[in-house]
Design an enzyme around this catalytic site. Structure first.
Site, PDB file in Angstrom:
ATOM      1  N   GLU A  45       0.845  -1.207   0.000  1.00  0.00           N
ATOM      2  CA  GLU A  45       0.000   0.000   0.000  1.00  0.00           C
ATOM      3  C   GLU A  45       0.875   1.250   0.000  1.00  0.00           C
ATOM      4  O   GLU A  45       1.780   1.398   0.820  1.00  0.00           O
ATOM      5  CB  GLU A  45      -0.955   0.020   1.208  1.00  0.00           C
ATOM      6  CG  GLU A  45      -1.775   1.319   1.211  1.00  0.00           C
ATOM      7  CD  GLU A  45      -3.072   1.245   1.989  1.00  0.00           C
ATOM      8  OE1 GLU A  45      -3.637   0.142   2.106  1.00  0.00           O
ATOM      9  OE2 GLU A  45      -3.510   2.293   2.479  1.00  0.00           O
ATOM     10  N   LYS A  80      -5.227  21.893  -8.278  1.00  0.00           N
ATOM     11  CA  LYS A  80      -4.981  22.938  -9.284  1.00  0.00           C
ATOM     12  C   LYS A  80      -4.246  22.365 -10.486  1.00  0.00           C
ATOM     13  O   LYS A  80      -3.306  21.576 -10.323  1.00  0.00           O
ATOM     14  CB  LYS A  80      -4.130  24.060  -8.682  1.00  0.00           C
ATOM     15  CG  LYS A  80      -4.872  24.875  -7.676  1.00  0.00           C
ATOM     16  CD  LYS A  80      -3.990  26.003  -7.186  1.00  0.00           C
ATOM     17  CE  LYS A  80      -4.674  26.747  -6.067  1.00  0.00           C
ATOM     18  NZ  LYS A  80      -3.758  27.565  -5.292  1.00  0.00           N
ATOM     19  N   LYS A  91     -10.806   7.598   6.317  1.00  0.00           N
ATOM     20  CA  LYS A  91     -11.154   8.922   6.825  1.00  0.00           C
ATOM     21  C   LYS A  91     -11.462   9.873   5.655  1.00  0.00           C
ATOM     22  O   LYS A  91     -12.427  10.616   5.671  1.00  0.00           O
ATOM     23  CB  LYS A  91      -9.934   9.431   7.612  1.00  0.00           C
ATOM     24  CG  LYS A  91     -10.156  10.682   8.385  1.00  0.00           C
ATOM     25  CD  LYS A  91      -8.879  11.044   9.118  1.00  0.00           C
ATOM     26  CE  LYS A  91      -8.340  12.343   8.581  1.00  0.00           C
ATOM     27  NZ  LYS A  91      -6.958  12.606   8.888  1.00  0.00           N
ATOM     28  N   ASP A 109       9.812   7.937   0.503  1.00  0.00           N
ATOM     29  CA  ASP A 109       9.114   8.211  -0.763  1.00  0.00           C
ATOM     30  C   ASP A 109       8.886   6.894  -1.524  1.00  0.00           C
ATOM     31  O   ASP A 109       9.842   6.175  -1.846  1.00  0.00           O
ATOM     32  CB  ASP A 109       9.994   9.169  -1.592  1.00  0.00           C
ATOM     33  CG  ASP A 109       9.362   9.564  -2.915  1.00  0.00           C
ATOM     34  OD1 ASP A 109       8.330   8.983  -3.296  1.00  0.00           O
ATOM     35  OD2 ASP A 109       9.927  10.460  -3.579  1.00  0.00           O
ATOM     36  N   ASP A 158      -3.004  12.164  -2.813  1.00  0.00           N
ATOM     37  CA  ASP A 158      -3.224  13.617  -2.840  1.00  0.00           C
ATOM     38  C   ASP A 158      -3.649  14.023  -4.255  1.00  0.00           C
ATOM     39  O   ASP A 158      -2.928  13.761  -5.216  1.00  0.00           O
ATOM     40  CB  ASP A 158      -1.932  14.346  -2.447  1.00  0.00           C
ATOM     41  CG  ASP A 158      -1.508  13.980  -1.033  1.00  0.00           C
ATOM     42  OD1 ASP A 158      -2.222  14.356  -0.096  1.00  0.00           O
ATOM     43  OD2 ASP A 158      -0.484  13.281  -0.883  1.00  0.00           O
TER      44      ASP A 158
HETATM   45  C1  LIG Z   1      -4.655  12.174   0.921  1.00  0.00           C
HETATM   46  S1  LIG Z   1      -3.667  11.133   1.906  1.00  0.00           S
HETATM   47  C2  LIG Z   1      -4.565   9.583   1.956  1.00  0.00           C
HETATM   48  C3  LIG Z   1      -4.149   8.684   3.080  1.00  0.00           C
HETATM   49  C4  LIG Z   1      -4.855   7.309   3.158  1.00  0.00           C
HETATM   50  N1  LIG Z   1      -4.568   6.495   1.994  1.00  0.00           N
HETATM   51  C5  LIG Z   1      -6.347   7.461   3.358  1.00  0.00           C
HETATM   52  O1  LIG Z   1      -7.096   7.147   2.422  1.00  0.00           O
HETATM   53  O2  LIG Z   1      -6.748   7.912   4.445  1.00  0.00           O
HETATM   54  C6  LIG Z   1      -2.293  10.758   0.860  1.00  0.00           C
HETATM   55  C7  LIG Z   1      -1.102  10.210   1.619  1.00  0.00           C
HETATM   56  O3  LIG Z   1      -0.088   9.816   0.698  1.00  0.00           O
HETATM   57  C8  LIG Z   1       1.188  10.147   1.247  1.00  0.00           C
HETATM   58  N2  LIG Z   1       2.132  10.262   0.122  1.00  0.00           N
HETATM   59  C9  LIG Z   1       2.074  11.131  -0.910  1.00  0.00           C
HETATM   60  N3  LIG Z   1       3.077  10.910  -1.763  1.00  0.00           N
HETATM   61  C10 LIG Z   1       3.799   9.853  -1.270  1.00  0.00           C
HETATM   62  C11 LIG Z   1       4.955   9.167  -1.716  1.00  0.00           C
HETATM   63  N4  LIG Z   1       5.588   9.504  -2.847  1.00  0.00           N
HETATM   64  N5  LIG Z   1       5.425   8.151  -0.962  1.00  0.00           N
HETATM   65  C12 LIG Z   1       4.775   7.782   0.184  1.00  0.00           C
HETATM   66  N6  LIG Z   1       3.681   8.410   0.658  1.00  0.00           N
HETATM   67  C13 LIG Z   1       3.192   9.424  -0.068  1.00  0.00           C
HETATM   68  C14 LIG Z   1       0.929  11.448   1.990  1.00  0.00           C
HETATM   69  O4  LIG Z   1       1.891  11.687   2.994  1.00  0.00           O
HETATM   70  C15 LIG Z   1      -0.474  11.207   2.566  1.00  0.00           C
HETATM   71  O5  LIG Z   1      -0.404  10.629   3.855  1.00  0.00           O
END
Ligand SMILES: C[S@@+](CC[C@H](N)C(=O)[O-])C[C@H]1O[C@@H](n2cnc3c(N)ncnc32)[C@H](O)[C@@H]1O
Length: 244
Positions: free
Chosen positions: A74, A153, A223, A126, A149
């Site tokens: 995941e 924009k 969430k 990352d 994320d």
């Molecule tokens: C909008 S949140 C969604 C979190 C979770 N999947 C949920 O549905 O509640 C997106 C998550 O992806 C993580 N994230 C974004 N880019 C990432 C990357 N390149 N490697 C690891 N995590 C990443 C962010 O830190 C954030 O916690």
């Protein structure tokens, strides 16, 4: 070539090794959120057992988990609530989570310990670099990317983690018939995901309507999804299997 010219014709790797600043477009902005005592304790006490380090390079999942169970990866698990729930509900699978946000990693480890979950390991790094440097090709049964994320924009769309290159990397890491499962509550992102997946060679869409699938029972409500529903947003799930 003059010495000056040699200096200006560096590869990115050379420049990075020399400590020169290279601007990388990343899918996240590192938030230095403070760890709660509980998250800090969970990391300190359980990293040895549950944490995976980018610096250790390519992993052997059978050695890591001491079994041959299928592996689910995941990406961006947030606070890890749904990941821990899924791992608890499927002890016949192994789970690897990747998240850059340290408090999320602490929260995930803490819930896993509380729930007695032993089939889960996590990276705090990352995901792009973990895929490139640590995950062997043809090993994963499922890759899940829930509510990445959306970078709303247009000028930020280049930060979205899903791209043609990304979906090809995921295809390489999946076993044949392995499934890439994405979900988003942002319609424009769902459309872009679908476009990238439909143009990518080597995948079959598992949707009966050739677009989206209903939320499978295996994916708990997150969430972000709950919030999306409160705001009246839709949610789109995509599932594609790797072709032989
Ligand atoms: C909008 S949140 C969604 C979190 C979770 N999947 C949920 O549905 O509640 C997106 C998550 O992806 C993580 N994230 C974004 N880019 C990432 C990357 N390149 N490697 C690891 N995590 C990443 C962010 O830190 C954030 O916690």
């Amino acid at each position: 070539m003059t010495e000056k010219n040699e200096k200006t014709h560096k590869t990115i790797e050379q420049a990075e090794q020399e400590g020169k600043y290279i601007r990388k477009v990343r899918s996240f902005v590192k938030r230095e959120g403070r760890l709660t005592k509980n998250q800090e304790r969970a990391i300190n006490d359980h990293w040895q057992n549950m944490g995976l380090n980018h610096s250790n390079g390519v992993i052997d999942t059978q050695v890591l988990f001491a079994n041959e169970n299928p592996v689910v990866l995941e990406i961006g698990f947030g606070m890890g609530k749904s990941l821990v729930e899924m791992a608890k509900a499927a002890p016949e699978l192994n789970f690897i989570g990747i998240e850059v946000h340290k408090p999320g990693v602490g929260a995930c480890i803490s819930s896993a310990v509380e729930e007695n979950v032993s089939n889960l390991k996590v990276y705090e790094h990352d995901a792009i670099e973990i895929l490139a440097d640590c995950i062997p090709d043809d090993t994963l049964t499922t890759v899940q990317l829930f509510f990445p994320d959306p970078w709303h924009k247009k000028k930020h769309h280049k930060r979205r983690i899903v791209s043609a290159e990304f979906v090809e990397t995921i295809r390489q890491k999946l076993k044949v018939d392995g499934v890439f499962h994405m979900a988003t509550d942002w319609e424009n992102y769902a459309e872009c995901m679908l476009e990238d997946m439909q143009s990518a060679p080597g995948y079959n869409n598992l949707s009966e309507t050739n677009d989206y699938v209903p939320r499978p029972d295996s994916r708990p409500l997150t969430k972000f999804e709950n919030r999306g529903q409160r705001l009246g947003h839709g949610v789109w799930d995509l599932q594609f299997a790797k072709k032989a």
